[in-house]
Design a protein around this motif. Structure first.
Motif, short mmCIF file in Angstrom:
data_model
loop_
_atom_site.label_atom_id
_atom_site.label_comp_id
_atom_site.label_asym_id
_atom_site.label_seq_id
_atom_site.Cartn_x
_atom_site.Cartn_y
_atom_site.Cartn_z
N VAL A 8 0.84 -1.19 0.00
CA VAL A 8 0.00 0.00 0.00
C VAL A 8 0.88 1.24 0.00
CG1 VAL A 8 -1.97 -1.10 1.13
CG2 VAL A 8 -0.19 -0.05 2.52
N VAL A 10 0.79 5.91 -0.89
CA VAL A 10 0.12 7.13 -1.33
C VAL A 10 1.13 7.89 -2.18
CG1 VAL A 10 -0.87 9.34 -0.60
CG2 VAL A 10 -1.33 7.27 0.73
N ALA A 70 -4.41 7.01 -2.94
CA ALA A 70 -4.06 5.88 -2.08
C ALA A 70 -4.12 4.64 -2.97
CB ALA A 70 -5.04 5.76 -0.92
N GLU A 72 -3.52 0.34 -3.42
CA GLU A 72 -3.26 -1.01 -2.94
C GLU A 72 -2.74 -1.74 -4.16
OE1 GLU A 72 -4.93 -4.72 -0.43
OE2 GLU A 72 -5.77 -2.73 -0.17
N ILE A 103 -12.53 7.46 -0.09
CA ILE A 103 -11.99 6.11 0.02
C ILE A 103 -13.05 5.13 -0.47
CG2 ILE A 103 -11.08 4.32 1.58
CD1 ILE A 103 -9.25 6.76 1.34
N GLU A 107 -12.92 -0.64 0.83
CA GLU A 107 -11.53 -0.61 1.31
C GLU A 107 -11.37 0.14 2.62
OE1 GLU A 107 -9.06 -2.28 -0.08
OE2 GLU A 107 -10.34 -3.00 -1.70
N LYS A 110 -8.89 -0.20 6.41
CA LYS A 110 -7.61 -0.85 6.11
C LYS A 110 -6.43 0.11 6.21
CE LYS A 110 -9.76 -4.18 2.97
NZ LYS A 110 -9.78 -4.71 1.59
N HIS A 112 -6.10 3.03 4.57
CA HIS A 112 -5.90 3.87 3.39
C HIS A 112 -6.25 5.34 3.69
CE1 HIS A 112 -5.17 0.36 0.96
NE2 HIS A 112 -6.38 -0.13 1.20
N ARG A 115 -3.53 6.95 5.91
CA ARG A 115 -2.32 7.22 5.12
C ARG A 115 -2.53 8.41 4.19
NH1 ARG A 115 -1.95 1.80 5.58
NH2 ARG A 115 -3.28 1.34 3.81
N LEU A 116 -3.69 8.45 3.57
CA LEU A 116 -3.99 9.54 2.64
C LEU A 116 -4.08 10.88 3.37
CD1 LEU A 116 -4.62 10.01 -0.36
CD2 LEU A 116 -7.00 9.51 0.15
#
Length: 182
Positions: A8, A10, A70, A72, A103, A107, A110, A112, A115-116
């Motif tokens: 994963v 970004v 983001a 995966e 998002i 998903e 998880k 994302h 992180r974003l």
């Protein structure tokens, strides 16, 4: 022995990401905003959205306008849009706007989104912004909860957004903010 980690990341969006961002945006908005906005006020033409994204990603109006994706593996699972803030009570030199965080509903949970959001904050801080604001639909409890858990707070500003330009589809929004420095 360590366990395998997910692939994963970004990164800044590329023009080649336009179709994936458009598909994600159209699909996600129709699901997430179904109870908040009339269906006919939401985009449904992925091709038109992809063309708009292609143009925007190819030639941003300001070097500080960014779209982050983001991923995966190589699949876009979310995106965020950052820019200088445009509100009349904001200073576009020190205030930034996070105009969207989307998002893929399948998903979520998880990491994302986290992180974003962190990558967006880091990008804005690197551009020397000191504060970020985001307008959220008043009924979008999931987004507001996510942001408040990440340290954002309502700043008291609110507005009505006219989605159709005729005043028949109004959406109430509240503004959240966070400090990007110290």
């Amino acid at each position: 022995m360590s366990s395998p980690t997910a692939d994963v990341s970004v990164r800044i969006a590329w023009a080649d990401d336009a179709a994936a961002i458009a598909e994600l945006q159209v699909r996600t908005w129709r699901e997430v905003y179904a109870d908040l906005v009339p269906a006919d006020a939401l985009p449904d033409d992925v091709s038109a959205a992809a063309a708009a994204w292609q143009a925007s990603l190819s030639k941003p109006r300001d070097a500080r306008n960014r779209v982050l994706v983001a991923l995966e593996r190589n699949r876009v699972v979310g995106f965020a849009i950052t820019s200088p803030a445009s509100d009349p009570d904001c200073d576009p030199i020190v205030d930034a706007e996070l105009s969207e965080v989307t998002i893929d509903p399948g998903e979520r949970g998880k990491g994302h989104g986290s992180r974003l959001l962190q990558a967006a904050a880091d990008t804005l801080a690197a551009d020397r912004f000191q504060r970020a604001v985001l307008w959220s639909m008043a009924g979008d409890d999931a987004l507001r909860k996510f942001l408040t858990e990440a340290g954002w707070a309502a700043d008291g500003a609110h507005r009505e957004l006219d989605l159709d330009g005729a005043g028949t589809t109004l959406v109430k929004q509240v503004r959240l903010h966070t400090a990007l420095t110290g």
